[in-house]
Design a protein around this motif. Structure first.
Motif, mmCIF file in Angstrom:
data_model
loop_
_atom_site.group_PDB
_atom_site.id
_atom_site.type_symbol
_atom_site.label_atom_id
_atom_site.label_comp_id
_atom_site.label_asym_id
_atom_site.label_seq_id
_atom_site.Cartn_x
_atom_site.Cartn_y
_atom_site.Cartn_z
ATOM 1 N N PRO A 125 0.807 -1.227 0.000
ATOM 2 C CA PRO A 125 0.000 0.000 0.000
ATOM 3 C C PRO A 125 0.840 1.276 0.000
ATOM 4 C CG PRO A 125 -0.925 -1.590 1.518
ATOM 5 C CD PRO A 125 0.386 -2.140 1.083
ATOM 6 N N VAL A 126 1.893 1.319 0.816
ATOM 7 C CA VAL A 126 2.694 2.546 0.879
ATOM 8 C C VAL A 126 3.477 2.746 -0.409
ATOM 9 C CG1 VAL A 126 4.731 1.490 1.959
ATOM 10 C CG2 VAL A 126 4.238 3.906 2.344
ATOM 11 N N VAL A 127 3.927 1.650 -1.020
ATOM 12 C CA VAL A 127 4.632 1.764 -2.309
ATOM 13 C C VAL A 127 3.689 2.325 -3.367
ATOM 14 C CG1 VAL A 127 5.710 0.460 -4.178
ATOM 15 C CG2 VAL A 127 6.273 -0.070 -1.798
ATOM 16 N N LEU A 128 2.497 1.766 -3.458
ATOM 17 C CA LEU A 128 1.547 2.201 -4.474
ATOM 18 C C LEU A 128 1.058 3.623 -4.209
ATOM 19 C CD1 LEU A 128 -0.454 -1.122 -4.796
ATOM 20 C CD2 LEU A 128 1.032 -0.114 -6.533
ATOM 21 N N GLN A 129 0.860 3.956 -2.939
ATOM 22 C CA GLN A 129 0.409 5.307 -2.613
ATOM 23 C C GLN A 129 1.463 6.335 -2.988
ATOM 24 O OE1 GLN A 129 -2.898 5.678 -1.185
ATOM 25 N NE2 GLN A 129 -2.418 7.623 -2.173
ATOM 26 N N ALA B 136 5.879 4.531 -10.668
ATOM 27 C CA ALA B 136 5.135 5.678 -11.196
ATOM 28 C C ALA B 136 4.988 5.542 -12.701
ATOM 29 C CB ALA B 136 5.846 6.981 -10.836
ATOM 30 N N ALA B 137 6.059 5.074 -13.370
ATOM 31 C CA ALA B 137 5.985 4.850 -14.815
ATOM 32 C C ALA B 137 4.987 3.745 -15.141
ATOM 33 C CB ALA B 137 7.372 4.496 -15.356
ATOM 34 N N VAL B 138 5.043 2.647 -14.388
ATOM 35 C CA VAL B 138 4.098 1.550 -14.616
ATOM 36 C C VAL B 138 2.670 2.027 -14.370
ATOM 37 C CG1 VAL B 138 3.367 -0.734 -13.812
ATOM 38 C CG2 VAL B 138 5.812 -0.223 -14.047
ATOM 39 N N SER B 139 2.480 2.825 -13.330
ATOM 40 C CA SER B 139 1.145 3.343 -13.009
ATOM 41 C C SER B 139 0.624 4.246 -14.117
ATOM 42 C CB SER B 139 1.195 4.108 -11.682
ATOM 43 O OG SER B 139 1.606 3.261 -10.623
ATOM 44 N N VAL C 139 -8.767 7.260 -9.863
ATOM 45 C CA VAL C 139 -7.877 6.120 -9.669
ATOM 46 C C VAL C 139 -7.459 6.016 -8.210
ATOM 47 C CG1 VAL C 139 -5.682 5.075 -10.363
ATOM 48 C CG2 VAL C 139 -7.031 6.364 -12.026
ATOM 49 N N TRP C 140 -7.463 4.816 -7.682
ATOM 50 C CA TRP C 140 -6.902 4.559 -6.342
ATOM 51 C C TRP C 140 -5.899 3.416 -6.459
ATOM 52 C CZ3 TRP C 140 -7.916 0.341 -2.750
ATOM 53 C CH2 TRP C 140 -8.705 -0.676 -3.276
ATOM 54 N N PRO D 265 -5.151 -6.086 6.652
ATOM 55 C CA PRO D 265 -5.082 -7.117 5.617
ATOM 56 C C PRO D 265 -5.709 -6.729 4.290
ATOM 57 C CG PRO D 265 -6.809 -7.643 7.172
ATOM 58 C CD PRO D 265 -6.162 -6.394 7.673
ATOM 59 N N ILE D 266 -6.544 -5.682 4.263
ATOM 60 C CA ILE D 266 -7.185 -5.290 3.009
ATOM 61 C C ILE D 266 -7.101 -3.782 2.840
ATOM 62 C CG2 ILE D 266 -8.777 -7.245 2.931
ATOM 63 C CD1 ILE D 266 -10.966 -5.353 3.965
ATOM 64 N N GLN D 267 -7.269 -3.352 1.594
ATOM 65 C CA GLN D 267 -7.389 -1.936 1.251
ATOM 66 C C GLN D 267 -8.722 -1.752 0.544
ATOM 67 O OE1 GLN D 267 -4.889 0.343 2.035
ATOM 68 N NE2 GLN D 267 -3.902 -1.375 3.091
#
Length: 513
Positions: free
Chosen positions: A42-46, A73-76, A95-96, A426-428
């Protein structure tokens, strides 16, 4: 590089290993998406999504190197463009992080697959047969297959260390400043993904000894300067936002500098390595020491098996980094996870290739009737447990989970503005649902939950004494948990069964005031 003409069989074998290794890493890559995420995902994606939405390439988070966040960020961005073409969203506001999970995991899996190729190319110094066995060892290595399923630093770091190994071996062969600089630069990129990757500078520093004596000092300085340049190129805000970087780095190091005897840390890490080459819970753990023994034997005879030029230096490039890296992490063993060992996996794979083919050669000499089958027999004995581990883990990982059901239920039944408290993380869920994470539900009272505007509680058997095994908790914890849950209305329960995995989850509604 020493010239080893690759036969059609060798090329076909490599292709099979790349396809199989990629399939193992992509198997179940979207399991749990978009709600169920691994630790730190989660922290990486955020952070990556924050870069994309703001256009500010400063990650403002320095627990990992900036290159890692720039990659995702490029992949996103690519994932967003693909989703926009498919009509899934009209702007970044829609987008989330859950929308990006599968794409970033696929990128990690592909990087993990490319690591197999790096290992093969490096292993060619010891011959095509060794290179293929090394690639096999890397393709099926259980922790590498597992970590290639998650958006974490360990797989990209391992790839860059493997690339640095290949380039350092090349530098020892061509003996030029340019080759040394390229190897050093890639080491810097490894550090820009995860800071301990900078320890790979050991490899180009060994390679400089292939140069004439008068050139070694300059070559070593070039290797170090190139590593610094690679780090700053990959993580420029470590310099541009220097105070934030230094403060974050200092805070991070405190997690690794707590007192623990080096011997204890080393023993735990050796246990992890043993498990890499065994099938815990199915076969005796001692089988893993057989695999480790083959690797150590391979590293020990590496200088006698490598092709010229610079056979001794090539062997040192191969063996010195694993020793230095293991010593470092054992000396900073406050936090110990098996995945921390992954950067040495490419070298161990080549050691496995050298040792495994060497063992087959010995068997063939002593038992001529088995000469043709000696290597297949050795490989079956050594790698069958790993294949069992990988297939079993992938099947389990790919199963539906009670956590997936929990997230789906909450999104269907909890209205916007209602607040949910959940044990652990355990979930987002998308931002429209307010999900607050608490270490344990019993840490607050019903009145405190009401005062915080919370209407639902989510208990899991991994944390809740009432849902979990009572023997794992104190009598006081069990009583407190039962008292809390008894006052609430259990509106839904999800339990694991033959179809779905995960913990038992209970969704509770607070009683009316």
């Amino acid at each position: 590089m020493p010239q080893h003409p690759l036969s059609g069989q060798v090329k076909a074998g490599l292709l099979v290993l790349l396809v199989a290794g990629g399939a193992l890493r992509l198997w179940g890559i979207g399991a749990g998406a978009p709600y169920r995420m691994g630790a730190d995902e989660p922290v990486v994606l955020q952070t990556a999504l924050g870069i994309v939405k703001s256009g500010d390439f400063n990650p403002h988070f320095f627990d990992y190197g900036g290159l890692f966040f720039s990659l995702h960020a490029a992949v996103s961005s690519v994932a967003f463009l693909n989703g926009a073409m498919d009509g899934r969203w009209r702007s970044l506001d829609s987008v989330w992080i859950g929308n990006l999970l599968t794409a970033t995991r696929i990128a990690t899996a592909l990087i993990g697959t490319l690591t197999i190729l790096m290992v093969f190319r490096a292993g060619l110094r010891w011959g095509p047969r060794v290179a293929l066995v090394a690639a096999l060892a890397m393709a099926i290595l259980p922790p590498h297959v597992r970590e290639s399923h998650f958006t974490l630093t360990d797989t990209p770091l391992t790839f860059l260390v493997a690339a640095a190994l290949l380039l350092s071996l090349r530098a020892a062969e061509v003996r030029t400043y340019t080759a040394v600089a390229i190897a050093g630069f890639v080491v810097g990129l490894a550090g820009a993904v995860k800071y301990n990757g900078i320890l790979a500078v050991v490899m180009p520093l060994v390679a400089v000894f292939a140069l004439p004596r008068a050139a070694r000092g300059r070559a070593a300085a070039i290797a170090v300067a190139a590593a610094i340049g690679g780090f700053l190129a990959g993580a420029p805000y470590s310099l541009f936002d220097l105070p934030a970087f230094l403060n974050a780095f200092a805070a991070l190091m405190q997690s690794y500098n707590l007192t623990r005897p080096v011997t204890e840390s080393a023993s735990i890490y050796v246990g992890h390595l043993r498990n890499w080459y065994s099938w815990p819970g199915v076969l005796p753990l001692g089988l893993g020491y057989l695999g480790l023994g083959v690797i150590l034997a391979g590293l020990a005879i590496a200088d006698r098996r490598v092709m010229p030029p610079a056979p001794r230096l090539a062997a040192l490039v191969l063996a010195l980094f694993p020793l230095a890296y293991f010593a470092y992490i054992a000396d900073h063993g406050s936090l110990i996870y098996g995945r921390y060992l992954l950067p040495i996996a490419p070298m161990l794979a080549i050691g496995f290739g050298i040792g495994g083919t060497g063992l087959a050669r010995v068997i063939g000499r002593r038992l001529p009737s088995l000469e043709r089958w000696a290597l297949p027999i050795v490989l079956v004995v050594l790698v069958a447990p790993q294949i069992g581990v990988v297939v079993t883990w992938n099947r389990e990982h790919d199963r539906p989970s009670t956590l997936d059901q929990t997230a789906t239920w909450l999104l269907m039944h909890v209205h916007e503005g209602q607040v949910v408290a959940m044990e652990g993380a355990p979930i987002q869920v998308p931002p429209r649902l307010v999900l607050r994470r608490v270490p344990r539900l019993t840490e607050s009272t019903i009145d405190q939950y009401r005062a915080a505007g919370i209407e639902y509680l989510v208990a899991t058997s991994e944390i809740s004494p009432t849902l979990g095994a009572p023997g794992a908790f104190s009598a006081g914890d069990v009583a407190a948990s039962r008292a809390l849950l008894d006052r609430c209305t259990r509106v839904q329960t999800f339990e694991p069964n033959a179809v779905r995995s995960g913990p038992t989850v209970a969704i509770l509604q607070l009683p009316a005031p």
